[in-house]
Design an enzyme around this catalytic site. Structure first.
Site, PDB file in Angstrom:
ATOM      1  CD  GLU A   1      54.416  42.259  37.290  1.00 34.64           C
ATOM      2  OE1 GLU A   1      54.954  41.453  36.919  1.00 34.64           O
ATOM      3  OE2 GLU A   1      53.241  42.119  37.202  1.00 34.64           O
TER       4      GLU A   1
ATOM      5  CG  ASP B   1      52.370  38.250  46.256  1.00 34.63           C
ATOM      6  OD1 ASP B   1      52.580  37.876  45.325  1.00 34.63           O
ATOM      7  OD2 ASP B   1      51.494  37.099  46.940  1.00 34.63           O
TER       8      ASP B   1
ATOM      9  CG  HIS C   1      55.612  38.255  38.394  1.00 33.07           C
ATOM     10  ND1 HIS C   1      54.516  38.164  37.393  1.00 33.07           N
ATOM     11  CD2 HIS C   1      54.950  37.572  39.335  1.00 33.07           C
ATOM     12  CE1 HIS C   1      53.515  37.601  37.570  1.00 33.07           C
ATOM     13  NE2 HIS C   1      53.865  37.173  38.879  1.00 33.07           N
TER      14      HIS C   1
ATOM     15  CG  ASN D   1      55.976  39.078  33.862  1.00 32.54           C
ATOM     16  OD1 ASN D   1      55.917  38.472  35.076  1.00 32.54           O
ATOM     17  ND2 ASN D   1      55.193  40.258  34.245  1.00 32.54           N
TER      18      ASN D   1
HETATM   19  N1  LIG Z   1      51.612  37.173  43.049  1.00 32.52           N
HETATM   20  C1  LIG Z   1      51.628  35.872  42.490  1.00 32.52           C
HETATM   21  C2  LIG Z   1      52.948  34.943  42.236  1.00 32.52           C
HETATM   22  O1  LIG Z   1      53.595  34.994  43.542  1.00 32.52           O
HETATM   23  C3  LIG Z   1      52.666  33.905  41.615  1.00 32.52           C
HETATM   24  O2  LIG Z   1      53.946  32.993  41.491  1.00 32.52           O
HETATM   25  C4  LIG Z   1      52.279  34.094  40.095  1.00 32.52           C
HETATM   26  C5  LIG Z   1      52.252  32.514  39.343  1.00 32.52           C
HETATM   27  O3  LIG Z   1      50.918  32.002  39.612  1.00 32.52           O
HETATM   28  P1  LIG Z   1      50.697  30.625  39.057  1.00 32.52           P
HETATM   29  O4  LIG Z   1      51.180  29.752  39.963  1.00 32.52           O
HETATM   30  O5  LIG Z   1      48.972  30.685  38.977  1.00 32.52           O
HETATM   31  O6  LIG Z   1      51.018  30.490  37.680  1.00 32.52           O
HETATM   32  O7  LIG Z   1      51.047  34.951  40.172  1.00 32.52           O
HETATM   33  C6  LIG Z   1      50.824  35.838  40.923  1.00 32.52           C
HETATM   34  O8  LIG Z   1      51.272  36.971  40.344  1.00 32.52           O
END
Ligand SMILES: N[C@@H]1[C@@H](O)[C@H](O)[C@@H](COP(=O)(O)O)O[C@@H]1O
Length: 264
Positions: free
Chosen positions: A143, A67, A138, A136
């Site tokens: 989402e 993404d 995702h 959440n």
């Molecule tokens: N788009 C990214 C996701 O790909 C990632 O998994 C999520 C959790 O990130 P973290 O590993 O910092 O909790 O954050 C963002 O939303």
């Protein structure tokens, strides 16, 4: 799903890095799906160390990131292109032209989504897709309410995701609220999926994903449909799972079987 519980975040990263290195050693021209956020940073550090020690080469590897924010230049410190260059690509022998991140700054982001899907197909699909998970549930920026067979497209971020990611932006700085993300269908097309999660903040999402119903309200639950999904957790992220003892028992049986088959 294979549920692997490790003692801490460093061990989770080591396990994930070893799986990716094994993939590249077996297939040097592997196509890797990569993720951003705090969780994969330790894993990327392990990959860099392995490269520096001559244990793995990325010369023939291609990568596709999950993404990217819409509205940030690729040079913006909070863009996911910048994140990947800083945390991995600048430190290994990957060919720059073999690294792909959705074009968040494209003049026509809808066209950019279609082109991204075509590029993944032209590369032969993704061999192993690395994932984190949002609080959440995702994956990527899919989402809750995301279609379980969705493709790369523009998605609006929830307020919780914006709040969770605000830590990466200066107070008052513009923070994107739209993204381009691989869809859940795109992710499920990967031949293998490797999801890493650490910390108590992820425990609720992991319980919903692993032991809850298949539901768009927890996009990560779609991995229950995948033929080869491995979920690697530390004790805190695993702490809400009810079948913990069984998952640990499965891993012990797996290890014993591999030893008997001399494949560990
Ligand atoms: N788009 C990214 C996701 O790909 C990632 O998994 C999520 C959790 O990130 P973290 O590993 O910092 O909790 O954050 C963002 O939303």
């Amino acid at each position: 799903m294979q549920i692997v519980i490790q003692p801490d975040a460093q061990a989770v990263a080591r396990y994930g890095a070893a799986a990716i290195i094994r993939q590249i050693r077996q297939h040097p021209a592997s196509v890797l799906g990569l993720a951003t956020g705090a969780t994969p940073i330790l894993l990327y550090q392990q990959l860099i160390t392995a490269y520096q020690h001559g244990e793995v080469s990325f010369q023939a590897v291609k990568t596709f990131n999950l993404d990217e924010y819409i509205g940030l230049a690729a040079t913006h410190p909070q863009s996911y292109r910048y994140f990947m260059q800083h945390h991995l690509f600048n430190h290994i022998d990957i060919q720059p032209e073999n690294t792909a991140v959705p074009e968040g700054d494209a003049a026509d982001p809808l066209l950019a989504c279609e082109q991204y899907e075509q590029k993944i197909m032209a590369a032969g699909g993704i061999d192993i897709q690395l994932l984190g998970i949002g609080r959440n549930g995702h994956i990527g920026f899919n989402e809750p309410s995301s279609g379980l067979r969705s493709r790369t497209r523009i998605k609006t971020l929830t307020q919780q995701t914006i709040a969770d990611n605000a830590r990466f932006f200066a107070p008052g700085e513009y923070q994107p609220h739209l993204s381009i993300t691989m869809g859940i269908g795109t992710i499920l097309d990967a031949r293998k999926v490797l999801l890493l999660a650490t910390g108590k903040a992820k425990a609720k999402a992991l319980k919903a994903m692993v032991e809850g119903p298949l539901s768009a309200s927890c996009p990560a639950s779609a991995l229950q449909l995948h033929q080869q999904a491995t979920v690697v957790l530390d004790e805190e992220a695993a702490s809400d799972l009810e079948q913990l003892a069984f998952y640990r028992h499965i891993e012990q049986e797996n290890a014993a079987l591999l030893r008997r088959l001399n494949r560990d």
